[in-house]
Scaffold this motif. Structure first.
Motif, PDB file in Angstrom:
ATOM      1  N   ARG A 183       9.724  -6.331   0.489  1.00 42.46           N
ATOM      2  CA  ARG A 183       9.945  -5.041  -0.158  1.00 42.46           C
ATOM      3  C   ARG A 183       8.600  -4.401  -0.481  1.00 42.46           C
ATOM      4  N   VAL A 184       8.608  -3.092  -0.670  1.00 40.72           N
ATOM      5  CA  VAL A 184       7.389  -2.384  -1.059  1.00 40.72           C
ATOM      6  C   VAL A 184       7.001  -2.814  -2.468  1.00 40.72           C
ATOM      7  N   PHE A 185       5.773  -3.247  -2.618  1.00 44.39           N
ATOM      8  CA  PHE A 185       5.255  -3.646  -3.921  1.00 44.39           C
ATOM      9  C   PHE A 185       4.469  -2.514  -4.562  1.00 44.39           C
ATOM     10  N   PHE A 186       3.599  -1.852  -3.769  1.00 41.75           N
ATOM     11  CA  PHE A 186       2.779  -0.771  -4.304  1.00 41.75           C
ATOM     12  C   PHE A 186       2.407   0.184  -3.183  1.00 41.75           C
ATOM     13  N   ASP A 187       2.738   1.455  -3.371  1.00 43.16           N
ATOM     14  CA  ASP A 187       2.390   2.510  -2.426  1.00 43.16           C
ATOM     15  C   ASP A 187       1.082   3.135  -2.896  1.00 43.16           C
ATOM     16  N   THR A 188       0.018   2.958  -2.118  1.00 40.66           N
ATOM     17  CA  THR A 188      -1.301   3.391  -2.594  1.00 40.66           C
ATOM     18  C   THR A 188      -1.534   4.891  -2.457  1.00 40.66           C
ATOM     19  N   ARG A 189      -0.528   5.631  -2.048  1.00 39.15           N
ATOM     20  CA  ARG A 189      -0.674   7.088  -2.061  1.00 39.15           C
ATOM     21  C   ARG A 189      -0.803   7.616  -3.486  1.00 39.15           C
ATOM     22  N   SER A 190      -0.496   6.789  -4.455  1.00 43.92           N
ATOM     23  CA  SER A 190      -0.600   7.193  -5.860  1.00 43.92           C
ATOM     24  C   SER A 190      -2.008   7.026  -6.419  1.00 43.92           C
ATOM     25  N   VAL A 191      -2.917   6.426  -5.634  1.00 41.93           N
ATOM     26  CA  VAL A 191      -4.290   6.212  -6.079  1.00 41.93           C
ATOM     27  C   VAL A 191      -5.254   6.691  -4.987  1.00 41.93           C
ATOM     28  N   ASP A 202      -2.343 -14.129 -14.831  1.00 46.25           N
ATOM     29  CA  ASP A 202      -1.158 -13.456 -15.354  1.00 46.25           C
ATOM     30  C   ASP A 202      -0.224 -12.999 -14.243  1.00 46.25           C
ATOM     31  N   GLY A 203      -0.570 -13.297 -13.000  1.00 49.61           N
ATOM     32  CA  GLY A 203       0.260 -12.899 -11.878  1.00 49.61           C
ATOM     33  C   GLY A 203       0.026 -11.481 -11.408  1.00 49.61           C
ATOM     34  N   CYS A 204      -0.987 -10.810 -11.948  1.00 48.67           N
ATOM     35  CA  CYS A 204      -1.303  -9.456 -11.505  1.00 48.67           C
ATOM     36  C   CYS A 204      -2.077  -9.492 -10.189  1.00 48.67           C
ATOM     37  N   TYR A 205      -1.840  -8.485  -9.373  1.00 43.90           N
ATOM     38  CA  TYR A 205      -2.465  -8.381  -8.054  1.00 43.90           C
ATOM     39  C   TYR A 205      -3.644  -7.428  -8.159  1.00 43.90           C
ATOM     40  N   TRP A 206      -4.812  -7.889  -7.714  1.00 45.98           N
ATOM     41  CA  TRP A 206      -6.031  -7.073  -7.702  1.00 45.98           C
ATOM     42  C   TRP A 206      -6.301  -6.625  -6.273  1.00 45.98           C
ATOM     43  N   MET A 207      -6.522  -5.332  -6.099  1.00 44.28           N
ATOM     44  CA  MET A 207      -6.673  -4.751  -4.769  1.00 44.28           C
ATOM     45  C   MET A 207      -7.952  -3.932  -4.692  1.00 44.28           C
ATOM     46  N   ALA A 208      -8.729  -4.156  -3.638  1.00 44.74           N
ATOM     47  CA  ALA A 208      -9.870  -3.290  -3.358  1.00 44.74           C
ATOM     48  C   ALA A 208      -9.348  -1.993  -2.755  1.00 44.74           C
ATOM     49  N   GLN A 211     -12.729   2.328  -5.741  1.00 44.11           N
ATOM     50  CA  GLN A 211     -12.099   1.772  -6.934  1.00 44.11           C
ATOM     51  C   GLN A 211     -11.487   0.398  -6.646  1.00 44.11           C
ATOM     52  N   VAL A 212     -11.240  -0.356  -7.714  1.00 45.22           N
ATOM     53  CA  VAL A 212     -10.495  -1.609  -7.666  1.00 45.22           C
ATOM     54  C   VAL A 212      -9.315  -1.455  -8.624  1.00 45.22           C
ATOM     55  N   TYR A 213      -8.157  -1.973  -8.236  1.00 46.12           N
ATOM     56  CA  TYR A 213      -6.943  -1.785  -9.028  1.00 46.12           C
ATOM     57  C   TYR A 213      -6.328  -3.123  -9.419  1.00 46.12           C
ATOM     58  N   ARG A 214      -5.797  -3.161 -10.638  1.00 42.42           N
ATOM     59  CA  ARG A 214      -4.983  -4.289 -11.094  1.00 42.42           C
ATOM     60  C   ARG A 214      -3.534  -3.796 -11.202  1.00 42.42           C
ATOM     61  N   ILE A 215      -2.635  -4.491 -10.512  1.00 38.77           N
ATOM     62  CA  ILE A 215      -1.240  -4.088 -10.444  1.00 38.77           C
ATOM     63  C   ILE A 215      -0.394  -5.219 -11.023  1.00 38.77           C
ATOM     64  N   THR A 216       0.480  -4.900 -11.946  1.00 43.24           N
ATOM     65  CA  THR A 216       1.302  -5.909 -12.604  1.00 43.24           C
ATOM     66  C   THR A 216       2.332  -6.484 -11.628  1.00 43.24           C
ATOM     67  N   ASP A 227       5.375  -6.360 -11.593  1.00 45.22           N
ATOM     68  CA  ASP A 227       6.475  -5.444 -11.296  1.00 45.22           C
ATOM     69  C   ASP A 227       6.004  -4.167 -10.597  1.00 45.22           C
ATOM     70  N   GLY A 228       4.777  -4.207 -10.067  1.00 49.01           N
ATOM     71  CA  GLY A 228       4.296  -3.121  -9.228  1.00 49.01           C
ATOM     72  C   GLY A 228       3.756  -1.910  -9.963  1.00 49.01           C
ATOM     73  N   LYS A 229       3.355  -2.061 -11.222  1.00 48.45           N
ATOM     74  CA  LYS A 229       2.820  -0.946 -11.997  1.00 48.45           C
ATOM     75  C   LYS A 229       1.297  -1.020 -12.070  1.00 48.45           C
ATOM     76  N   LEU A 230       0.650   0.121 -11.892  1.00 45.30           N
ATOM     77  CA  LEU A 230      -0.805   0.176 -12.001  1.00 45.30           C
ATOM     78  C   LEU A 230      -1.205  -0.072 -13.444  1.00 45.30           C
ATOM     79  N   ASP A 231      -2.075  -1.077 -13.652  1.00 45.65           N
ATOM     80  CA  ASP A 231      -2.437  -1.516 -14.994  1.00 45.65           C
ATOM     81  C   ASP A 231      -3.889  -1.207 -15.333  1.00 45.65           C
ATOM     82  N   MET A 232      -4.753  -1.198 -14.337  1.00 49.48           N
ATOM     83  CA  MET A 232      -6.174  -0.986 -14.580  1.00 49.48           C
ATOM     84  C   MET A 232      -6.835  -0.425 -13.326  1.00 49.48           C
TER      85      MET A 232
END
Length: 284
Positions: A180-188, A200-206, A212-217, A219-224
């Motif tokens: 399933r789609v976890f995170f659509d990066t068109r939002s960043v 904590d199970g968060c996904y970090w993406m370059a 930028q670097v992103y931390r995604i919870t 449940d697929g929410k942008l956290d940092m």
């Protein structure tokens, strides 16, 4: 560290040696960075190297232009294992990671020219058997597992896709399902490149091309969101004695060095409040 790599990638922390292994893909360079001394040593493999995993028994496994190899840094000994895309000379391996049972996952992509969905993910089992999984990918990327190993993350960096997916992962069989789609990066700003997870199970993406670097919870929410001084960060990896330093590789090829003189460098980010998890080793 101002390494000016063409395509810095593949960062993985070695908790036994206390060093960071990383790559310059098209240059075929393997790097060993020792944060205690600040020394970075390099070896040339002789062809593009997309990603690596450390072996439980010592040495490493590489996913290269010509397939999977075993490699020993100290002796230089190398052993070819399998070239699943020998029939696709335009392709090379790109990103990868290891699951909780010691299987090595890596994906391929078309190397240069007009992008085409020629990439595919492969699983290298501990008996060196290779199993293809999902094809039709432009740029296989972002592979990582949740801390308990039961969710696999993966992405396609292509500008027309720029999506991170999650799949439930059967540890007994090494099979993903329920994608399933976890995170659509068109939002960043940035497209998905390399990824890792924290405790904590968060996904970090370059966020490549977004600086930028992103931390995604989970449940697929942008956290940092962390701004970095280069447009194309490529692979985050937690390291250091406490796994609280976020190392980050970057891409220097084609960069405007007057505007971003550190493009292609290796960075260390502290103060995120997050802690990584030890990386599983290849069991073969």
């Amino acid at each position: 560290m101002d390494s000016h790599s063409q395509v810095g990638e593949g960062a993985i922390w070695d908790e036994r040696a206390g060093v960071l292994w990383w790559l310059d893909i098209p240059a075929g360079l393997l790097h060993r960075f020792d944060p205690a001394s600040g020394e970075n040593t390099s070896q040339e493999f002789g062809e593009p190297v997309g990603c690596l995993a450390l072996r439980e028994t010592g040495g490493m496994v590489l996913a290269c232009k010509s397939g999977f190899w075993l490699y020993d840094w100290d002796s230089g000994r190398r052993e070819p294992l399998s070239d699943p895309e020998a029939h696709l000379p335009e392709n090379r391996f790109n990103d990868g990671t290891t699951d909780a049972r010691g299987r090595f996952w890596a994906g391929t992509m078309k190397d240069g020219g007009e992008p085409e969905p020629m990439g595919r993910f492969y699983r290298l089992d501990t008996d060196f058997n290779v199993t293809p999984w999902k094809d039709g990918i432009y740029t296989t990327n972002g592979q990582a597992f949740s801390p308990d190993g039961t969710i696999m993350y993966y992405s396609d960096s292509n500008a027309a896709v720029r999506t991170v997916w999650a799949a439930d992962y059967d540890l007994d069989t090494g099979t993903p399902h329920g994608e399933r789609v976890f995170f659509d990066t068109r939002s960043v700003k940035g497209r998905p490149d390399g990824g890792t997870v924290d405790a904590d199970g968060c996904y970090w993406m370059a966020g490549v091309s977004g600086g930028q670097v992103y931390r995604i919870t989970p449940d697929g929410k942008l956290d940092m969101t962390i701004d970095v001084p280069v447009e194309r960060p490529s692979k985050p990896m937690f390291g250091g004695p406490d796994l609280k330093t976020l190392y980050l590789t970057s891409i220097g090829a084609g960069a405007d060095l007057a505007a971003q003189p550190q493009a292609g460098g290796l960075f260390a980010i502290t103060g995120t409040g997050a802690q990584g998890v030890p990386q599983w080793r290849f069991g073969g």
